[in-house]
Scaffold this motif. Structure first.
Motif, PDB file in Angstrom:
ATOM      1  N   MET A 273      -4.443   8.396  17.022  1.00  0.00           N
ATOM      2  CA  MET A 273      -5.194   7.342  16.321  1.00  0.00           C
ATOM      3  C   MET A 273      -5.224   7.653  14.829  1.00  0.00           C
ATOM      4  N   THR A 274      -5.062   6.625  13.997  1.00  0.00           N
ATOM      5  CA  THR A 274      -5.085   6.833  12.554  1.00  0.00           C
ATOM      6  C   THR A 274      -6.504   7.031  12.063  1.00  0.00           C
ATOM      7  N   THR A 275      -6.656   7.768  10.962  1.00  0.00           N
ATOM      8  CA  THR A 275      -7.964   7.940  10.343  1.00  0.00           C
ATOM      9  C   THR A 275      -8.297   6.700   9.544  1.00  0.00           C
ATOM     10  N   PRO A 276      -9.600   6.487   9.192  1.00  0.00           N
ATOM     11  CA  PRO A 276      -9.962   5.314   8.383  1.00  0.00           C
ATOM     12  C   PRO A 276      -9.170   5.227   7.086  1.00  0.00           C
ATOM     13  N   ASP A 277      -8.983   6.391   6.399  1.00  0.00           N
ATOM     14  CA  ASP A 277      -8.242   6.366   5.143  1.00  0.00           C
ATOM     15  C   ASP A 277      -6.808   5.916   5.378  1.00  0.00           C
ATOM     16  N   THR A 278      -6.187   6.428   6.436  1.00  0.00           N
ATOM     17  CA  THR A 278      -4.816   6.040   6.739  1.00  0.00           C
ATOM     18  C   THR A 278      -4.746   4.552   7.075  1.00  0.00           C
ATOM     19  N   GLU A 279      -5.716   4.059   7.846  1.00  0.00           N
ATOM     20  CA  GLU A 279      -5.746   2.637   8.175  1.00  0.00           C
ATOM     21  C   GLU A 279      -5.881   1.803   6.914  1.00  0.00           C
ATOM     22  N   SER A 280      -6.723   2.254   5.974  1.00  0.00           N
ATOM     23  CA  SER A 280      -6.899   1.523   4.724  1.00  0.00           C
ATOM     24  C   SER A 280      -5.597   1.484   3.929  1.00  0.00           C
ATOM     25  N   GLU A 281      -4.906   2.612   3.888  1.00  0.00           N
ATOM     26  CA  GLU A 281      -3.634   2.666   3.169  1.00  0.00           C
ATOM     27  C   GLU A 281      -2.593   1.769   3.833  1.00  0.00           C
ATOM     28  N   ARG A 282      -2.566   1.793   5.168  1.00  0.00           N
ATOM     29  CA  ARG A 282      -1.616   0.950   5.881  1.00  0.00           C
ATOM     30  C   ARG A 282      -1.919  -0.527   5.637  1.00  0.00           C
ATOM     31  N   ALA A 283      -3.199  -0.882   5.688  1.00  0.00           N
ATOM     32  CA  ALA A 283      -3.583  -2.279   5.470  1.00  0.00           C
ATOM     33  C   ALA A 283      -3.181  -2.732   4.067  1.00  0.00           C
ATOM     34  N   ALA A 284      -3.338  -1.842   3.082  1.00  0.00           N
ATOM     35  CA  ALA A 284      -2.945  -2.182   1.708  1.00  0.00           C
ATOM     36  C   ALA A 284      -1.441  -2.401   1.619  1.00  0.00           C
ATOM     37  N   GLY A 285      -0.667  -1.575   2.318  1.00  0.00           N
ATOM     38  CA  GLY A 285       0.773  -1.749   2.331  1.00  0.00           C
ATOM     39  C   GLY A 285       1.176  -3.053   3.020  1.00  0.00           C
ATOM     40  N   TYR A 286       0.490  -3.379   4.117  1.00  0.00           N
ATOM     41  CA  TYR A 286       0.771  -4.631   4.813  1.00  0.00           C
ATOM     42  C   TYR A 286       0.463  -5.826   3.911  1.00  0.00           C
ATOM     43  N   ARG A 287      -0.655  -5.742   3.207  1.00  0.00           N
ATOM     44  CA  ARG A 287      -1.026  -6.855   2.334  1.00  0.00           C
ATOM     45  C   ARG A 287       0.005  -7.036   1.219  1.00  0.00           C
ATOM     46  N   ALA A 288       0.504  -5.940   0.650  1.00  0.00           N
ATOM     47  CA  ALA A 288       1.500  -6.041  -0.414  1.00  0.00           C
ATOM     48  C   ALA A 288       2.766  -6.722   0.117  1.00  0.00           C
ATOM     49  N   ALA A 289       3.196  -6.355   1.336  1.00  0.00           N
ATOM     50  CA  ALA A 289       4.381  -6.977   1.923  1.00  0.00           C
ATOM     51  C   ALA A 289       4.128  -8.452   2.212  1.00  0.00           C
ATOM     52  N   TYR A 290       2.947  -8.760   2.715  1.00  0.00           N
ATOM     53  CA  TYR A 290       2.575 -10.151   3.000  1.00  0.00           C
ATOM     54  C   TYR A 290       2.543 -10.985   1.725  1.00  0.00           C
ATOM     55  N   ASP A 291       1.926 -10.447   0.668  1.00  0.00           N
ATOM     56  CA  ASP A 291       1.860 -11.176  -0.603  1.00  0.00           C
ATOM     57  C   ASP A 291       3.266 -11.472  -1.131  1.00  0.00           C
ATOM     58  N   GLU A 292       4.140 -10.479  -1.054  1.00  0.00           N
ATOM     59  CA  GLU A 292       5.484 -10.628  -1.607  1.00  0.00           C
ATOM     60  C   GLU A 292       6.349 -11.572  -0.785  1.00  0.00           C
ATOM     61  N   GLN A 293       6.249 -11.478   0.539  1.00  0.00           N
ATOM     62  CA  GLN A 293       7.196 -12.190   1.391  1.00  0.00           C
ATOM     63  C   GLN A 293       6.682 -13.508   1.964  1.00  0.00           C
ATOM     64  N   MET A 294       5.359 -13.655   2.080  1.00  0.00           N
ATOM     65  CA  MET A 294       4.835 -14.777   2.857  1.00  0.00           C
ATOM     66  C   MET A 294       3.898 -15.725   2.111  1.00  0.00           C
ATOM     67  N   ARG A 295       3.249 -15.268   1.050  1.00  0.00           N
ATOM     68  CA  ARG A 295       2.194 -16.076   0.449  1.00  0.00           C
ATOM     69  C   ARG A 295       2.673 -17.450  -0.013  1.00  0.00           C
ATOM     70  N   ASP A 296       3.814 -17.521  -0.680  1.00  0.00           N
ATOM     71  CA  ASP A 296       4.275 -18.809  -1.191  1.00  0.00           C
ATOM     72  C   ASP A 296       5.457 -19.342  -0.388  1.00  0.00           C
ATOM     73  N   ARG A 297       5.555 -18.880   0.841  1.00  0.00           N
ATOM     74  CA  ARG A 297       6.664 -19.318   1.676  1.00  0.00           C
ATOM     75  C   ARG A 297       6.130 -20.147   2.833  1.00  0.00           C
ATOM     76  N   GLY A 298       5.821 -19.482   3.945  1.00  0.00           N
ATOM     77  CA  GLY A 298       5.271 -20.182   5.083  1.00  0.00           C
ATOM     78  C   GLY A 298       6.291 -20.990   5.871  1.00  0.00           C
ATOM     79  N   PHE A 299       7.395 -21.407   5.220  1.00  0.00           N
ATOM     80  CA  PHE A 299       8.439 -22.184   5.861  1.00  0.00           C
ATOM     81  C   PHE A 299       9.778 -21.677   5.359  1.00  0.00           C
ATOM     82  N   ALA A 300      10.806 -21.926   6.134  1.00  0.00           N
ATOM     83  CA  ALA A 300      12.137 -21.489   5.731  1.00  0.00           C
ATOM     84  C   ALA A 300      12.569 -22.215   4.464  1.00  0.00           C
TER      85      ALA A 300
END
Length: 289
Positions: free
Chosen positions: A1-28
């Protein structure tokens, strides 16, 4: 199981990828009835109206931002269509919600963007156990899609007449993103839950939608099995992440399954005056649940 700090870091990385790839896309790219206007992507959805997506607003503020918001509203007002402005909690300027409200938009229920590694969410081959007498089946036929629309209308107690035609469009891949629709059904043939996954071309993300489950089948592992099944489909197609815009009713379940809360989003919706809304047949394109 990940520690809270690791989970926070992972969530931040996921958000950065989401912002870059998905925020202004949503469709092909090149999806029908989609256009870029300044910093936003503007889309028309069948039977639902407009959707406005963006990564950021390019520094728009003050009177210029107010005029831009009004122009987007007026574009759909001229067609007699409602429009949703997809606001994220990190958006700037910080008074954007007040400006949307002043332009006549009304906030809806807040959702949490939860993201996880598809391989982790899928788990071991075969997925988690289903209740006795229930099976999962991927479907494409209109009769099954109509049954999904009826299920959703029953669960949510509203009109979901747009859903089966939209699913039919997605399954056919007419907007460029592949889609797989899955039902959980009893041996008697009753659809007890349904969900779908969309594979976003040119990104690492597959998004999960639906999951409406009949009340007497909740808490039995059906939703969990549908999540794992769709994550396995994403892995098989080479996608790294699965992502859900989760209502508060499903967020805790998804967090327990390993998807981390990465962002929040609120739909701000403008509705045309009573009697001014266009008919569904006037609205091209495809939509989501």
């Amino acid at each position: 199981m990940t520690t809270p700090d690791t989970e926070s870091e992972r969530a931040a990385g996921y958000r950065a990828a989401y912002d870059e790839q998905m925020r202004d896309r949503g469709f092909a790219p090149g999806a029908p009835d989609t256009e870029r206007v300044g910093p936003v992507v503007r889309r028309t959805l069948p039977g639902q109206g407009g959707l406005i997506l963006y990564r950021d607003l390019g520094g728009l503020d003050g009177d210029a931002l107010d005029a831009f918001i009004a122009a987007q509203r007026d574009h759909f007002a001229a067609r007699g269509l409602p429009v949703e402005w997809k606001y994220h909690g990190s958006d700037l300027p910080t008074d954007l919600p007040d400006r949307l409200t002043a332009a006549g938009f009304t906030p809806g229920e807040r959702e949490t963007v939860v993201i996880g590694e598809a391989a982790e969410i899928a788990g071991p081959p075969g997925g988690p156990p289903l209740p006795e007498g229930v099976r999962l089946r991927d479907v494409t036929g209109r009769a099954d899609l109509d049954r999904i629309g009826e299920l959703a209308a029953t669960v949510w107690a509203d009109d979901r007449g747009w859903l089966a035609p939209a699913l039919e469009e997605w399954v056919a891949g007419r907007d460029g993103d592949a889609c797989v629709v899955t039902v959980a059904e009893s041996l008697a043939g009753e659809v007890v839950s349904a969900a779908w996954v969309r594979f976003h071309q040119g990104t690492e993300f597959a998004s999960l939608w639906g999951g409406s489950t009949l009340p007497n089948w909740r808490g039995k592992g059906v939703y969990r099995a549908l999540v794992a099944h769709r994550a396995a489909l994403a892995v098989a197609r080479g996608f790294r992440y699965v992502q859900v815009d989760a209502l508060e009713t499903s967020r805790p379940v998804l967090n327990r399954l390993g998807l981390l809360s990465a962002a929040t989003t609120v739909p701000y919706v403008w509705q045309p005056p009573a009697g001014a809304r266009a008919s569904t047949s006037d609205t091209p394109g495809v939509g989501g649940d």
